[in-house]
Design a protein around this motif. Structure first.
Motif, PDB file in Angstrom:
ATOM      1  N   VAL A 204      81.807  80.959  76.486  1.00 47.18           N
ATOM      2  CA  VAL A 204      83.049  80.771  75.732  1.00 47.18           C
ATOM      3  C   VAL A 204      83.157  81.846  74.670  1.00 47.18           C
ATOM      4  N   ASN A 205      84.371  82.083  74.202  1.00 47.44           N
ATOM      5  CA  ASN A 205      84.554  83.101  73.177  1.00 47.44           C
ATOM      6  C   ASN A 205      84.150  82.568  71.811  1.00 47.44           C
ATOM      7  N   ALA A 206      84.114  83.448  70.835  1.00 46.35           N
ATOM      8  CA  ALA A 206      83.612  83.093  69.511  1.00 46.35           C
ATOM      9  C   ALA A 206      84.471  82.021  68.849  1.00 46.35           C
ATOM     10  N   GLU A 207      85.779  82.096  69.018  1.00 41.80           N
ATOM     11  CA  GLU A 207      86.656  81.121  68.370  1.00 41.80           C
ATOM     12  C   GLU A 207      86.447  79.726  68.941  1.00 41.80           C
ATOM     13  N   THR A 208      86.308  79.618  70.254  1.00 42.94           N
ATOM     14  CA  THR A 208      86.075  78.316  70.879  1.00 42.94           C
ATOM     15  C   THR A 208      84.726  77.747  70.463  1.00 42.94           C
ATOM     16  N   SER A 209      83.711  78.604  70.452  1.00 45.36           N
ATOM     17  CA  SER A 209      82.383  78.159  70.039  1.00 45.36           C
ATOM     18  C   SER A 209      82.414  77.660  68.596  1.00 45.36           C
ATOM     19  N   PHE A 210      83.102  78.385  67.732  1.00 45.95           N
ATOM     20  CA  PHE A 210      83.202  78.011  66.316  1.00 45.95           C
ATOM     21  C   PHE A 210      83.880  76.657  66.164  1.00 45.95           C
ATOM     22  N   ALA A 211      85.006  76.478  66.835  1.00 44.14           N
ATOM     23  CA  ALA A 211      85.772  75.235  66.714  1.00 44.14           C
ATOM     24  C   ALA A 211      84.999  74.046  67.266  1.00 44.14           C
ATOM     25  N   THR A 212      84.313  74.241  68.388  1.00 43.59           N
ATOM     26  CA  THR A 212      83.544  73.147  68.982  1.00 43.59           C
ATOM     27  C   THR A 212      82.409  72.711  68.070  1.00 43.59           C
ATOM     28  N   GLY A 213      81.630  73.670  67.603  1.00 38.76           N
ATOM     29  CA  GLY A 213      80.534  73.344  66.702  1.00 38.76           C
ATOM     30  C   GLY A 213      81.021  72.680  65.428  1.00 38.76           C
ATOM     31  N   LEU A 214      82.146  73.150  64.901  1.00 36.34           N
ATOM     32  CA  LEU A 214      82.703  72.560  63.688  1.00 36.34           C
ATOM     33  C   LEU A 214      83.078  71.103  63.921  1.00 36.34           C
ATOM     34  N   ASN A 215      83.700  70.801  65.051  1.00 33.34           N
ATOM     35  CA  ASN A 215      84.069  69.412  65.348  1.00 33.34           C
ATOM     36  C   ASN A 215      82.842  68.518  65.439  1.00 33.34           C
ATOM     37  N   TRP A 216      81.766  69.025  66.021  1.00 34.37           N
ATOM     38  CA  TRP A 216      80.535  68.231  66.108  1.00 34.37           C
ATOM     39  C   TRP A 216      79.961  67.956  64.725  1.00 34.37           C
ATOM     40  N   VAL A 217      79.991  68.951  63.861  1.00 32.46           N
ATOM     41  CA  VAL A 217      79.484  68.764  62.500  1.00 32.46           C
ATOM     42  C   VAL A 217      80.356  67.764  61.744  1.00 32.46           C
ATOM     43  N   LEU A 218      81.661  67.871  61.903  1.00 39.83           N
ATOM     44  CA  LEU A 218      82.563  66.928  61.239  1.00 39.83           C
ATOM     45  C   LEU A 218      82.349  65.502  61.739  1.00 39.83           C
ATOM     46  N   ASP A 219      82.050  65.358  63.034  1.00 36.32           N
ATOM     47  CA  ASP A 219      81.745  64.012  63.565  1.00 36.32           C
ATOM     48  C   ASP A 219      80.510  63.434  62.878  1.00 36.32           C
ATOM     49  N   ALA A 220      79.501  64.276  62.688  1.00 35.93           N
ATOM     50  CA  ALA A 220      78.276  63.806  62.030  1.00 35.93           C
ATOM     51  C   ALA A 220      78.538  63.450  60.569  1.00 35.93           C
TER      52      ALA A 220
END
Length: 247
Positions: A204-220
């Protein structure tokens, strides 16, 4: 006394102020990184004597503080987000976008805050969105956790962009150049988990990777910010009704 508290000297003979000095320093950093910034080079760009700058800024570190605070105006949301999750998401994405415009910012993220006016405004906007959701220590840890994620992700992305420019190879060009070596190493069978990641994983590109990881952190973080519902004191049984015996 901080650089924001110290008054500026007269502007003569060449019109000069901290705003012009900072703008010139940011232009130099945008062109060549922090290594391209010095009081001498800033003075040369402004066609002023280097010693005049010391009346406005004492050290290069103060200049960096002013530069960071200036670009933090680009991070400050245009309007207050509706909830805490959106506030932290906006903070992360706007910080990334600002760092992509000013790559040198990645080198200064995560350090001690300089408490400039824009930085304070960003902090106030962020904390006010979480106000009342939990005790202040929990709120601070939540903000620190999200900040640690996007700071690391941004630095990694900027490092990769710099590597592309330095080598002249895109990410995929670099991968292809090392493909034969990687194929031989994976064929040994010593790296089964890595083999699965290489052959089965989705790139995946950098923007998708960034957004996905951010959502996981926000879930935690959400799990820590969710308070259990308060019980009505009138519904709580007294000691005798609960079968608690006196000793």
């Amino acid at each position: 006394m901080t650089v924001w508290d110290r008054p500026e000297p007269p502007t003569r003979p060449v019109p000069l102020d901290r705003e012009r000095i900072v703008a010139a320093a940011i232009a130099l950093a945008d062109e060549g990184g922090l290594a391209a910034v010095s009081l001498r080079k800033v003075a040369a760009r402004l066609e002023a004597g280097p010693m005049r700058l010391y009346g406005y800024i004492s050290t290069k570190e103060e200049l960096f503080d002013l530069m960071v605070d200036k670009v933090q105006a680009e991070i400050l949301p245009e309007e207050q987000p509706g909830d805490w999750r959106e506030a932290l998401r906006v903070l992360a994405h706007r910080t990334r976008q600002t760092a992509l415009r000013h790559e040198w910012l990645a080198d200064l993220l995560g350090g001690r805050p300089a408490f400039g006016p824009n930085g304070l405004a960003v902090a106030e906007s962020t904390l006010s969105a979480l106000d009342g959701l939990a005790d202040i220590d929990t709120v601070m840890r939540a903000v620190e956790t999200v900040s640690a994620y996007f700071t690391g992700a941004i630095r990694r992305e900027i490092t990769n962009l710099r590597a592309e420019r330095a080598t002249g190879l895109s990410k995929h060009d670099w991968q292809r150049a090392r493909g034969p070596h990687m194929t031989r190493m994976l064929a040994t069978g010593r790296f089964p988990a890595l083999t699965k990641a290489v052959y089965d994983g989705t790139d995946v590109n950098a923007e998708t990777s960034f957004a996905t990881g951010l959502n996981w952190v926000l879930d935690a973080v959400a799990a820590k910010l969710t308070r259990p519902p308060k019980r009505d004191a009138q519904l709580l049984p007294n000691a005798s009704e609960a079968g608690v015996a006196r000793t």
